[in-house]
Design a protein around this motif. Structure first.
Motif, PDB file in Angstrom:
ATOM      1  N   ALA A 239       0.849  -1.223   0.110  1.00  0.00           N
ATOM      2  CA  ALA A 239       0.126  -0.041   0.052  1.00  0.00           C
ATOM      3  C   ALA A 239       0.876   1.300   0.036  1.00  0.00           C
ATOM      4  CB  ALA A 239      -1.014  -0.073   1.232  1.00  0.00           C
ATOM      5  N   THR A 240       2.253   1.261  -0.241  1.00  0.00           N
ATOM      6  CA  THR A 240       2.777   2.525  -0.361  1.00  0.00           C
ATOM      7  C   THR A 240       2.802   2.988  -1.898  1.00  0.00           C
ATOM      8  OG1 THR A 240       4.805   1.099  -1.104  1.00  0.00           O
ATOM      9  CG2 THR A 240       4.583   1.609   1.237  1.00  0.00           C
ATOM     10  N   TRP A 241       3.094   2.419  -3.178  1.00  0.00           N
ATOM     11  CA  TRP A 241       2.948   2.762  -4.367  1.00  0.00           C
ATOM     12  C   TRP A 241       1.778   2.394  -5.191  1.00  0.00           C
ATOM     13  CZ3 TRP A 241       6.697   6.135  -6.356  1.00  0.00           C
ATOM     14  CH2 TRP A 241       7.814   6.349  -5.493  1.00  0.00           C
ATOM     15  N   SER A 362      -5.081   8.534 -10.551  1.00  0.00           N
ATOM     16  CA  SER A 362      -6.301   8.747  -9.740  1.00  0.00           C
ATOM     17  C   SER A 362      -5.979   8.628  -8.391  1.00  0.00           C
ATOM     18  CB  SER A 362      -7.375   7.442 -10.110  1.00  0.00           C
ATOM     19  OG  SER A 362      -6.563   6.408 -10.108  1.00  0.00           O
ATOM     20  N   SER A 363      -4.819   7.799  -8.025  1.00  0.00           N
ATOM     21  CA  SER A 363      -4.042   7.699  -6.628  1.00  0.00           C
ATOM     22  C   SER A 363      -3.073   8.938  -6.640  1.00  0.00           C
ATOM     23  CB  SER A 363      -3.639   6.556  -6.366  1.00  0.00           C
ATOM     24  OG  SER A 363      -2.762   6.493  -5.164  1.00  0.00           O
ATOM     25  N   HIS A 364      -2.993   9.437  -5.383  1.00  0.00           N
ATOM     26  CA  HIS A 364      -1.802  10.307  -4.973  1.00  0.00           C
ATOM     27  C   HIS A 364      -0.638   9.870  -4.548  1.00  0.00           C
ATOM     28  CE1 HIS A 364      -4.486   9.867  -1.563  1.00  0.00           C
ATOM     29  NE2 HIS A 364      -3.505  10.087  -0.893  1.00  0.00           N
ATOM     30  N   ASN A 365      -0.837   8.442  -4.232  1.00  0.00           N
ATOM     31  CA  ASN A 365       0.466   7.826  -3.501  1.00  0.00           C
ATOM     32  C   ASN A 365       1.623   8.142  -4.334  1.00  0.00           C
ATOM     33  OD1 ASN A 365      -1.772   6.637  -2.268  1.00  0.00           O
ATOM     34  ND2 ASN A 365      -0.280   5.066  -1.470  1.00  0.00           N
ATOM     35  N   ASN A 366       1.715   7.969  -5.443  1.00  0.00           N
ATOM     36  CA  ASN A 366       3.273   7.932  -6.122  1.00  0.00           C
ATOM     37  C   ASN A 366       3.882   9.636  -6.131  1.00  0.00           C
ATOM     38  OD1 ASN A 366       2.517   5.409  -6.947  1.00  0.00           O
ATOM     39  ND2 ASN A 366       2.589   5.687  -8.755  1.00  0.00           N
ATOM     40  N   LEU A 367       3.005  10.620  -6.206  1.00  0.00           N
ATOM     41  CA  LEU A 367       3.059  11.889  -6.339  1.00  0.00           C
ATOM     42  C   LEU A 367       3.841  12.119  -4.956  1.00  0.00           C
ATOM     43  CD1 LEU A 367       3.861  14.700  -7.317  1.00  0.00           C
ATOM     44  CD2 LEU A 367       1.504  15.222  -6.885  1.00  0.00           C
ATOM     45  N   VAL A 368       3.087  11.803  -3.723  1.00  0.00           N
ATOM     46  CA  VAL A 368       3.511  11.877  -2.361  1.00  0.00           C
ATOM     47  C   VAL A 368       4.702  11.315  -2.115  1.00  0.00           C
ATOM     48  CG1 VAL A 368       2.893  11.383   0.107  1.00  0.00           C
ATOM     49  CG2 VAL A 368       1.297  12.429  -1.280  1.00  0.00           C
ATOM     50  N   GLU A 400       2.030  20.545   4.102  1.00  0.00           N
ATOM     51  CA  GLU A 400       2.780  21.459   2.782  1.00  0.00           C
ATOM     52  C   GLU A 400       3.062  20.521   1.874  1.00  0.00           C
ATOM     53  OE1 GLU A 400       5.887  24.285   5.370  1.00  0.00           O
ATOM     54  OE2 GLU A 400       6.267  22.205   5.312  1.00  0.00           O
ATOM     55  N   ILE A 401       3.091  19.147   2.036  1.00  0.00           N
ATOM     56  CA  ILE A 401       3.201  18.165   1.019  1.00  0.00           C
ATOM     57  C   ILE A 401       1.757  18.040   0.282  1.00  0.00           C
ATOM     58  CG2 ILE A 401       3.465  15.811   0.299  1.00  0.00           C
ATOM     59  CD1 ILE A 401       5.690  15.476   2.457  1.00  0.00           C
ATOM     60  N   ALA A 402       0.795  18.103   0.919  1.00  0.00           N
ATOM     61  CA  ALA A 402      -0.517  18.103   0.552  1.00  0.00           C
ATOM     62  C   ALA A 402      -0.613  19.261  -0.417  1.00  0.00           C
ATOM     63  CB  ALA A 402      -1.438  17.833   1.512  1.00  0.00           C
ATOM     64  N   ALA A 403      -0.274  20.437   0.051  1.00  0.00           N
ATOM     65  CA  ALA A 403      -0.305  21.798  -0.761  1.00  0.00           C
ATOM     66  C   ALA A 403       0.191  21.736  -1.954  1.00  0.00           C
ATOM     67  CB  ALA A 403      -0.095  22.968   0.229  1.00  0.00           C
ATOM     68  N   VAL A 404       1.577  21.289  -2.116  1.00  0.00           N
ATOM     69  CA  VAL A 404       2.249  21.377  -3.285  1.00  0.00           C
ATOM     70  C   VAL A 404       1.847  20.289  -4.210  1.00  0.00           C
ATOM     71  CG1 VAL A 404       4.289  20.048  -2.402  1.00  0.00           C
ATOM     72  CG2 VAL A 404       4.616  21.881  -4.020  1.00  0.00           C
ATOM     73  N   SER A 421      -4.103  16.900   3.843  1.00  0.00           N
ATOM     74  CA  SER A 421      -3.053  16.275   4.650  1.00  0.00           C
ATOM     75  C   SER A 421      -3.250  14.908   5.175  1.00  0.00           C
ATOM     76  CB  SER A 421      -2.790  17.465   5.799  1.00  0.00           C
ATOM     77  OG  SER A 421      -4.119  17.476   6.703  1.00  0.00           O
ATOM     78  N   LEU A 422      -4.644  14.849   5.509  1.00  0.00           N
ATOM     79  CA  LEU A 422      -4.879  13.242   5.694  1.00  0.00           C
ATOM     80  C   LEU A 422      -4.565  12.214   4.886  1.00  0.00           C
ATOM     81  CD1 LEU A 422      -6.307  11.658   8.187  1.00  0.00           C
ATOM     82  CD2 LEU A 422      -8.769  12.055   6.762  1.00  0.00           C
ATOM     83  N   ASP A 423      -4.620  12.654   3.559  1.00  0.00           N
ATOM     84  CA  ASP A 423      -4.170  11.806   2.432  1.00  0.00           C
ATOM     85  C   ASP A 423      -2.822  11.609   2.367  1.00  0.00           C
ATOM     86  OD1 ASP A 423      -7.039  11.742   1.253  1.00  0.00           O
ATOM     87  OD2 ASP A 423      -6.541  13.584  -0.095  1.00  0.00           O
ATOM     88  N   VAL A 424      -2.048  12.510   2.877  1.00  0.00           N
ATOM     89  CA  VAL A 424      -0.660  12.326   2.766  1.00  0.00           C
ATOM     90  C   VAL A 424      -0.437  11.436   4.017  1.00  0.00           C
ATOM     91  CG1 VAL A 424       1.532  13.377   3.244  1.00  0.00           C
ATOM     92  CG2 VAL A 424      -0.182  14.465   1.813  1.00  0.00           C
ATOM     93  N   LEU A 425      -1.045  11.537   5.142  1.00  0.00           N
ATOM     94  CA  LEU A 425      -0.737  10.867   6.439  1.00  0.00           C
ATOM     95  C   LEU A 425      -1.165   9.345   6.081  1.00  0.00           C
ATOM     96  CD1 LEU A 425      -0.065  10.819   9.527  1.00  0.00           C
ATOM     97  CD2 LEU A 425      -2.569  11.136   9.893  1.00  0.00           C
ATOM     98  N   HIS A 426      -1.991   9.147   5.263  1.00  0.00           N
ATOM     99  CA  HIS A 426      -2.525   7.760   4.860  1.00  0.00           C
ATOM    100  C   HIS A 426      -1.316   7.020   4.054  1.00  0.00           C
ATOM    101  CE1 HIS A 426      -6.855   8.248   6.161  1.00  0.00           C
ATOM    102  NE2 HIS A 426      -5.962   8.038   7.381  1.00  0.00           N
TER     103      HIS A 426
END
Length: 428
Positions: A239-241, A362-368, A400-404, A421-426
């Motif tokens: 569930a990382t990438w 569709s998933s933001h995982n890779n960018l984060v 900040e990661i969420a915003a950029v 920011s919750l998306d990033v935390l997950h």
């Protein structure tokens, strides 16, 4: 008749019926796990193979990226020990060197074939599908024997296999049997007569040894994949990438690409408008860059033929103004010097972010993950000194990661959902 006797009079048939149902289901699961299997004779474990067969086996080991799972960082090749994180715990890859005690030195070719084709170990125990036998089942016996010959030729490394770290009931053979009854059936590769030989070769590599569907398909809560989810994209087992969909050009589909561009991406890891990173960078580094031009061309032919799905534009919620503005400031401060003030990048050095489908998945995982950990393309013969992106996980917090991320996904014509920011935390 007393009330107690009345209760017993209907309770006994009910319990007998339930017991019969359990027995019937157990028998069905057992049958589904052995259907199509013939008894395996142990056979000799030290049949000499020709140099050409061993060489072919080495090539097939590259195609299957065996070293990727069966080798730890800095460890001996194929000696096992690497943990594969799954939602159910950690599956540890075994030693597959020629060592007799701890590797496959005592295995026969038939026992190895059974592992590849039926997902059973030498002693008959069921194997976990982290070893992608649902894909390897389509590998021919000839190729299995060549791969076996190569592994038997590797230096023997005595390294005892470590136990898997799985919780109950996932650590039981019974749970595995139920999973296999639901999601696995041994198969054989059947060429499609109406398709050219090159296309069939590509399908064989992609669906068999390449086991592309093992990552690029959606999985349910039991870790199973349906036919409708094949190549539709999904989170990696840990569930990382996110492994993007191969069935839509909006993600990783190459249906609209020139075939030589697909070949170059698999060979070099980079083309003018795309590059690989994360787990796919490892696949290119250890596997696909070593494949022949003919095989890469065949894979490109097949990948381009995967039926399109879910390719209609999506309505995207726009980010709130203050979040977007904050992301823009962070981008100017940390990103624009390389990727350009309009996300245009620098050709051959820094990838463009404008129109880059890797940042609008569709998933933001890779960018984060890339912002946190950095982005590094594989070193290949065609790209021997790739430029890398430094990690910003120690510089930027989750907000900040969420915003950029949101700014990048919604600027310069890009259209993708905002990141919170919750998306990033997950994101692990």
């Amino acid at each position: 008749m007393t009330n107690a006797n009345k209760q017993r009079s209907w309770l006994r048939p009910l319990l007998a019926g339930l017991l019969g149902l359990v027995v019937l289901l157990t028998a069905l699961v057992a049958w589904l796990n052995v259907r199509g299997e013939a008894p395996v004779e142990p056979g000799p474990a030290n049949v000499p193979a020709s140099a050409s067969v061993i060489e072919r086996g080495a090539y097939l080991a590259r195609a299957g990226n065996c070293i990727g799972c069966h080798t730890t960082t800095g460890g001996a090749a194929f000696a096992g020990g690497r943990g594969v994180d799954t939602p159910f715990g950690v599956v540890v890859a075994p030693n597959i060197t020629s060592d007799v005690k701890t590797g496959i030195g005592s295995w026969s070719a038939s026992e190895f074939w059974r592992a590849m084709h039926h997902g059973r170990s030498k002693d008959g125990r069921l194997l976990y599908p982290a070893f992608p036998y649902p894909s390897f089942t389509y590998v021919t016996r000839e190729d299995s024997d060549a791969l076996y010959a190569f592994l038997k030729s590797t230096p023997a490394v005595e390294r005892p296999n470590q136990p898997h770290r799985l919780g109950f009931p996932y650590n039981t053979q019974a749970a595995l049997a139920v999973w296999r009854a639901l999601y696995f059936r041994a198969g054989a590769f059947e060429p499609q007569a109406e398709q050219p030989a090159e296309w069939n070769r590509g399908r064989y590599l992609v669906q068999g040894l390449g086991h592309c569907a093992a990552c690029h398909s959606g999985r349910n809560f039991l870790g199973g994949t349906s036919l409708n989810a094949q190549f539709a994209g999904g989170l990696m087992p840990d569930a990382t990438w996110y492994a993007p969909s191969l069935a839509t050009p909006r993600e990783a589909g190459v249906q609209t690409w020139q075939r030589d561009e697909v070949v170059k991406l698999l060979k070099d890891g980079v083309v003018s408008h795309a590059s690989v990173s994360g787990p796919m960078a490892e696949v290119v580094f250890t596997s696909t860059q070593y494949l022949s031009g003919a095989d890469l061309d065949a894979m490109a032919r097949y990948l381009a033929s995967i039926p399109l799905r879910d390719n209609e534009p999506r309505e995207v919620k726009r980010a709130e103004g203050d979040v977007f503005a904050r992301g823009g400031k962070l981008y100017d401060q940390h990103c624009a010097s390389c990727h350009g003030d309009k996300g245009q990048g620098v050709a051959g050095i820094y990838p463009a972010l404008a129109g880059n489908r890797a940042v609008t998945l569709s998933s933001h995982n890779n960018l984060v993950q890339v912002i946190r950990q950095g982005g590094f393309m594989p070193t290949t013969a065609g790209n021997p000194e790739p430029f890398g992106m430094p990690p910003f996980g120690q510089v930027l917090n989750n907000d900040e990661i969420a915003a950029v991320s949101t700014f990048i996904r919604q600027s310069w014509g890009n259209s993708a959902a905002p990141v919170s920011s919750l998306d990033v935390l997950h994101v692990k």
